[in-house]
Write an enzyme that holds these catalytic residues in place. Structure first.
Site, PDB file in Angstrom:
ATOM      1  N   SER A   1     -31.355 -29.478  51.194  1.00  0.00           N
ATOM      2  CA  SER A   1     -30.277 -30.196  51.909  1.00  0.00           C
ATOM      3  C   SER A   1     -29.036 -29.472  51.811  1.00  0.00           C
ATOM      4  CB  SER A   1     -30.490 -31.179  51.970  1.00  0.00           C
ATOM      5  OG  SER A   1     -31.332 -32.259  52.126  1.00  0.00           O
TER       6      SER A   1
ATOM      7  N   GLU B   1       0.866  -0.846   0.188  1.00  0.00           N
ATOM      8  CA  GLU B   1      -0.100  -0.016   0.006  1.00  0.00           C
ATOM      9  C   GLU B   1       0.914   1.394  -0.172  1.00  0.00           C
ATOM     10  OE1 GLU B   1      -2.951   0.493  -0.600  1.00  0.00           O
ATOM     11  OE2 GLU B   1      -4.013  -1.659  -0.437  1.00  0.00           O
TER      12      GLU B   1
END
Length: 677
Positions: free
Chosen positions: A340, A81
């Site tokens: 429990s 680029e």
């Protein structure tokens, strides 16, 4: 010669004035916004992505630095680029002249002259690429950007904003969307595709236009080969690499917890948790497997280090988007009946208060506390039994007796001290809380068990990395906590599991709405809840059958080997029942001196309040204790005397309610009321 000097002076002044005007023009540039909103990220303890949220415009834009990206990708990007990126001032005159010459020679644009900085300017302003006015604006902004930002700062903006197809913006969103990973390490094929994709992000999407995407990738590979960045073998292997055929979903681990912490820290873009992404993924899979056979069943799981308080996994439901299971409900925070599972805590408190010892004998028989007459789950009575066995069998009557002596208010206060926030229906605590008669979340239950696992006082559970650990309040002494663990490690284990390695307890709430299993080894504590998110019953579910196997499997998926439980503290009293101090050999209430002696007569059948269909048959009575002979009265009238046996029959008192009284030879008595049809 004088006019030459004057002309030169005028020229220099004009150049200087032009430069100053140009400089002023660049300096007065209306600078674009460079701090665009980035996605909120939730990370695990190692920095791995757990969850990410899109920004306001629906895009996935993840914060990134050049150091976070594969160096080979950066090299390929700059060479393809903008190979003079590190040296130009934002505009590359050589590239512009080349592009202009190629356009004149070919009669059309062949290559662009935009620098990476100019592309950043376009991305920030969402500007056009081809019009001269747009190009001039990009040059001006690019020059302004170069004055105000470093090269790495500009590169960071490109890596953050470059479009990569669909809603993916920036390199990190791209690598997650197309390859399901961070950009730290990329193959040449992956890097080349991501270099080419931002130039035409929709027309080169590999899931929709694979031919265009492949051609663009191969052009990048060819240039990198010519420039010597890739070898022939690397380039050929990259060209043969298949393109991704669809966009991958972003990670969605611990979605309930991620939603919660993101809401608690608005505006914070990176939240690091104590969770381990690999462990979280395994636990989520375990929860999904556990409920696969039942479409409405849900499950939740928490795994934590009880030494540090760090939560390693938190599963709120088997599927975040599940409709039938109501997967959006975070069941780690839902208030449910614990069944429990509170019993071990009550026994630990009783040990601390000197009410009992694991080898203390306690009577499991009919009781009535001002109208409250608890029954064991199976409806049976076992008579004299050790406290150890009473907890291992999860009997109800012994633990209610201990709660009566401790006081329900003290039990409730201890739960709160230990870090829990129980929800108490009706306000005032009663004896039923020991059997699950309150509401509590899975996270709070794991917090309480972490306290037991850590010797009676553990750290507060925490999910945010970096938070300083804080101790929770003390639940029990180290000795009592060890005694509870020693009892619970003796419970039967699911098939295939090793006995004695984990101290754990199961629980089933009233009406079979909740199944629980919570346990610990020497390092970690894990809690499992299973049931329906809407609170409706699940016929036949039990904590021992449903949740306990998931608990043991969770430990297996947490780590390769269990950590051993600790040895007893030095002050622990480890003796048989016969060697205990006399007050601890048999449990007796504190007011026992003012109550009936332990050997007083007791009617054990039928139970008080029974409803019998005798249909004219005789009534059978069963006694315990007392001194023969016995006198039996029905509705105030003697019906049998001189009885020496402790199991016998007498004629039915007739239909309706009847009161039976038995008196032994020492004048002590017991009574019950029953209804006969």
């Amino acid at each position: 010669m004088k006019w030459y000097a004057a002309a030169l002076a005028v020229l220099l002044i004009a150049v200087f004035a032009a430069y100053r005007a140009f400089d002023t023009w660049i300096g007065s540039t209306d600078f674009p916004l460079t701090l665009a909103e980035s996605s909120t990220e939730v990370l695990d303890r190692n920095g791995k992505l757990l969850r990410v949220y899109p920004v306001g415009d629906g895009l996935w834009r993840l914060a990134v630095r050049p150091a976070d990206v594969d160096p080979r990708f950066l090299e390929m990007l700059l060479r393809y680029e903008d190979k003079r990126f590190r040296s130009h001032a934002g505009v590359d005159p050589i590239a512009l002249l080349r592009a202009a010459g190629q356009a004149l020679w070919n009669g059309r644009a062949v290559s662009g002259g935009s620098t990476l900085t100019m592309q950043v300017a376009r991305l920030l302003e969402d500007g056009t690429t081809g019009r001269w006015a747009g190009k001039l604006r990009q040059m001006r902004v690019a020059l302004a950007l170069e004055r105000r930002l470093s090269k790495d700062g500009i590169l960071t903006l490109y890596l953050t904003h470059a479009p990569n197809g669909g809603a993916a913006e920036g390199i990190r969103a791209a690598t997650y969307s197309w390859f399901g990973k961070e950009p730290k390490r990329l193959t040449p094929a992956e890097a080349a595709l991501l270099v080419a994709l931002p130039q035409s992000p929709e027309r080169r999407r590999p899931d929709r236009f694979p031919e265009a995407a492949g051609n663009a990738r191969d052009r990048v590979l060819a240039r990198m080969l010519r420039q010597g960045l890739l070898t022939d073998e690397q380039a050929e292997a990259a060209r043969r690499t298949p393109l991704p055929h669809q966009m991958a979903a972003f990670p969605r681990l611990a979605p309930h917890l991620a939603d919660r912490v993101a809401a608690q820290h608005p505006g914070k873009r990176q939240l690091r948790l104590t969770l381990d992404a690999a462990v979280q993924a395994r636990m989520e899979m375990l929860a999904a497997d556990a409920v696969r056979s039942s479409p409405r069943l849900s499950a939740a799981l928490i795994a934590a280090d009880h030494r540090t308080g760090e939560v390693l996994a938190m599963v709120g439901s088997p599927g975040y988007a599940g409709v039938q299971r109501r997967g959006f409900v975070d069941m780690t925070q839902a208030v449910r009946s614990p069944g429990s599972t509170l019993k071990p805590l009550i026994y630990g408190l009783a040990f601390d208060q000197g009410l009992a010892h694991p080898e203390t004998l306690i009577r499991d028989g009919p009781v009535n506390f001002a109208g409250y007459a608890p029954q064991n789950f199976d409806g049976e009575f076992r008579g004299d039994i050790s406290v150890r066995e009473a907890l291992q069998l999860s009997l109800n009557i012994p633990v209610v007796k201990l709660t009566q002596e401790l006081g329900p208010a003290r039990v409730l206060a201890s739960l709160r001290t230990g870090g829990a926030r129980p929800d108490l229906p009706g306000g005032a605590p009663g004896l039923a809380l020991s059997l699950g008669g309150l509401g509590i979340s899975l996270q709070d239950m794991v917090q309480l068990y972490a306290g037991l696992a850590a010797g009676g006082q553990g750290p507060q559970l925490r999910v945010m990395q970096g938070e300083a650990p804080h101790p929770a309040g003390r639940l029990t002494s180290p000795e009592a906590a060890w005694q509870v663990a020693d009892i619970l490690r003796g419970l039967p284990v699911p098939a295939g599991a090793h006995a004695g390695t984990i101290a754990y307890k199961t629980g089933t709430s009233y009406g079979h709405r909740d199944a629980w299993a919570i346990g610990w080894d020497g390092r970690h504590v894990i809690g499992v809840w299973m049931g329906r998110a809407d609170g409706t019953p699940v016929p036949g579910i039990f904590g021992g059958d449903l949740a306990a196997p998931v608990l043991f499997e969770a430990f297996g998926r947490l780590k390769p080997a269990l950590d051993p439980l600790p040895p007893p503290p030095p002050a622990t009293l480890i003796v048989s029942s016969a060697d205990l101090p006399p007050p601890l050999q048999r449990f007796r209430p504190r007011d026992a001196a003012f109550s009936e002696p332990a050997d007083a007569p007791e009617l054990i059948f039928p139970p008080d309040g029974a409803w019998l269909a005798l249909e004219g048959a005789e009534l059978t009575l069963k006694l315990r204790g007392g001194t023969a002979p016995f006198l039996v009265m029905a509705n105030g009238l003697p019906v049998l005397s001189g009885q020496r046996r402790r199991e016998f029959s007498l004629p039915s008192p007739g239909p309706g309610f009847s009161s039976l009284v038995i008196v032994d030879g020492a004048g002590r008595s017991d009574r019950l009321t029953l209804r006969i049809d």
